[in-house]
Design an enzyme around this catalytic site. Sequence first.
Site, short mmCIF file in Angstrom:
data_model
loop_
_atom_site.label_atom_id
_atom_site.label_comp_id
_atom_site.label_asym_id
_atom_site.label_seq_id
_atom_site.Cartn_x
_atom_site.Cartn_y
_atom_site.Cartn_z
N THR A 261 0.81 -1.22 0.00
CA THR A 261 0.00 0.00 0.00
C THR A 261 0.85 1.27 0.00
O THR A 261 0.34 2.35 -0.30
CB THR A 261 -0.89 0.05 1.25
N ASP B 190 17.03 2.20 -1.57
CA ASP B 190 16.42 2.06 -0.24
C ASP B 190 17.42 2.53 0.81
O ASP B 190 18.43 1.86 1.08
CB ASP B 190 16.04 0.59 -0.01
N ASP C 245 18.17 0.11 3.85
CA ASP C 245 18.96 -1.06 3.46
C ASP C 245 20.41 -0.69 3.17
O ASP C 245 21.34 -1.40 3.56
CB ASP C 245 18.35 -1.73 2.22
#
Length: 215
Positions: free
Chosen positions: A114, A206, A209
């Site tokens: 989402t 990211d 990460d």
Amino acid sequence: MTTTPDMPGLSLVRHPLVQHKLAILRNRDTPTKIFKELVDEIAMLMAYEATADLGLDPCDVETPLERTVGAKVSGKKLVLVPILRAGLGMVDGFLRLIPSARVGHVGLYRDHETLEPVDYYFKIPANAEERQFFILDPMLATGGSAVAAVSRLKASGATRIRFLCLVAAPEGVRRLRATHPDVEIFSAALDRELSASGYILPGLGDAGDRLFGTR
Ligand code: PRP
Ligand code: URA
């Protein structure tokens, strides 16, 4: 620092050192150790810019030669609020300039389907209404996490909030400003757009990460 007329409330930190370090940060081949060091250094340089208008109070100082009047930052202690996880990478750099700042934490992650934020932790110092908050997160993408963090701080009484990131997407800036028009945003870059999966383009990937080596 520059502002853009079509993005009111956004200040871009254009300092050459910030831009130089950001280019290395974006590079896919930059290893975790260097990535972490660069986030730390850019956060310190951005802290300098984002605190440029802090109020000062006069204070007496005894130099080795005579008594004089100096200045000290006025008001209650500042509070840094990293959004977990990636915001943690910006805390130490900021603290190097303002070691007396308190540190709160907001735990949020984006649901991969989402893209909406899910919250899992919240802790800030008492007397929020008297403090100046700086939310730290390298990435402002859809803006969902930033909006949720600001809403949570306001629900706890905070009224003075700034948002610091390294890379912002236009979508995130618009959403944060539309929901919280009182919150000023400081970023090292305003990127082109979001990908279909919610990544900032060109971005840096990211952030969590890359910072913690969990890719
Ligand atoms: C990243 C980033 C922001 C958020 C931005 O965190 O650090 O918190 O995404 O995206 P948004 O503007 O669309 O909300 P992530 O959810 O990946 O969590 P992590 O820091 O734990 O990796
Ligand atoms: N979160 C990240 O870490 N990177 C992006 O590009 C978008 C959200």
